[in-house]
Write a protein that holds these residues in place. Structure first.
Motif, PDB file in Angstrom:
ATOM      1  N   ARG A  12      18.314  43.517   0.408  1.00 53.18           N
ATOM      2  CA  ARG A  12      17.220  44.386   0.861  1.00 53.18           C
ATOM      3  C   ARG A  12      16.972  44.215   2.356  1.00 53.18           C
ATOM      4  NH1 ARG A  12      15.239  43.582  -4.339  1.00 53.18           N
ATOM      5  NH2 ARG A  12      14.175  41.646  -3.860  1.00 53.18           N
ATOM      6  N   VAL A  13      16.981  42.985   2.820  1.00 54.96           N
ATOM      7  CA  VAL A  13      16.774  42.726   4.246  1.00 54.96           C
ATOM      8  C   VAL A  13      17.912  43.343   5.058  1.00 54.96           C
ATOM      9  CG1 VAL A  13      16.749  40.891   5.987  1.00 54.96           C
ATOM     10  CG2 VAL A  13      15.344  40.684   3.949  1.00 54.96           C
TER      11      VAL A  13
ATOM     12  N   ASP B  96      17.230  39.793  -2.421  1.00 50.80           N
ATOM     13  CA  ASP B  96      16.362  39.832  -1.237  1.00 50.80           C
ATOM     14  C   ASP B  96      17.177  39.962   0.043  1.00 50.80           C
ATOM     15  OD1 ASP B  96      14.124  39.609  -2.838  1.00 50.80           O
ATOM     16  OD2 ASP B  96      13.856  37.445  -2.476  1.00 50.80           O
TER      17      ASP B  96
ATOM     18  N   GLY C  26      18.169  36.413  -7.391  1.00 47.67           N
ATOM     19  CA  GLY C  26      16.965  36.911  -6.719  1.00 47.67           C
ATOM     20  C   GLY C  26      17.059  36.762  -5.217  1.00 47.67           C
ATOM     21  N   HIS C  27      17.571  35.637  -4.786  1.00 48.11           N
ATOM     22  CA  HIS C  27      17.749  35.392  -3.345  1.00 48.11           C
ATOM     23  C   HIS C  27      18.743  36.386  -2.751  1.00 48.11           C
ATOM     24  CE1 HIS C  27      18.034  33.156   0.379  1.00 48.11           C
ATOM     25  NE2 HIS C  27      19.335  33.030   0.206  1.00 48.11           N
TER      26      HIS C  27
END
Length: 166
Positions: A125-126, A122, A118-119
């Motif tokens: 995406r960033v 993220d 999950g990290h």
């Protein structure tokens, strides 16, 4: 009088036998695991202190290790820190492999693998948003430069025009 004492004693016995309702419990369950999660977290802390060259050597060293869920998580951790978008995608894929594994060791590592996946998603995406913003900024800067060039050309034309007569 004996009847009253007998009734009172019976009521006390019955009251003692009643089931006490349990206090509501939390919906969050803590997972107690005897896996090497603490060791993996310490390893991640060590990785964060490494230079890019050291990380590259560590990834090569991990690639030589026999495959296993713990090694796969270690490899994912190292790949995620190289600051290469392709390596970050590889790290996430490595963690999905651990989550698909049905071995006992993998089952113990799944909570950590889910957290890291999950990290990493993220982070991807960033990074994607930063890349899009960078492209938009370059395009906007190019348009500003074009408009400045046109403005300078108009100023040059205005300077070359003869002054209006009075």
């Amino acid at each position: 009088m004996k009847n009253k004492i007998l009734i009172l004693a019976s009521c006390m016995v019955l009251a003692a036998c009643t089931v006490q309702p349990q206090a509501p419990t939390s919906t969050v369950q803590l997972i107690q695991s005897s896996s090497n999660i603490d060791e993996l977290l310490a390893y991640n802390a060590q990785l964060r202190k490494m230079s890019p060259a050291e990380l590259g050597r560590e990834v090569q060293r991990l690639n030589a290790y026999p495959a296993g869920p713990a090694t796969t998580v270690r490899r994912a951790m190292a790949l995620s820190l190289t600051r290469d978008p392709i390596d970050l995608a590889k790290a996430e894929a490595q963690l999905w492999n651990v989550m698909a594994d049905r071995s006992v060791e993998a089952e113990k590592l799944k909570p950590l693998a889910q957290l890291l996946a999950g990290h990493y998603a993220d982070l991807r995406r960033v990074a994607d948003n930063a890349e899009k913003s960078s492209v938009q900024l370059k395009e906007a800067q190019r348009k500003v430069d074009q408009l400045n060039d046109k403005l300078e050309a108009l100023k040059n034309i205005e300077r070359t025009l003869p002054a209006g007569g009075k």
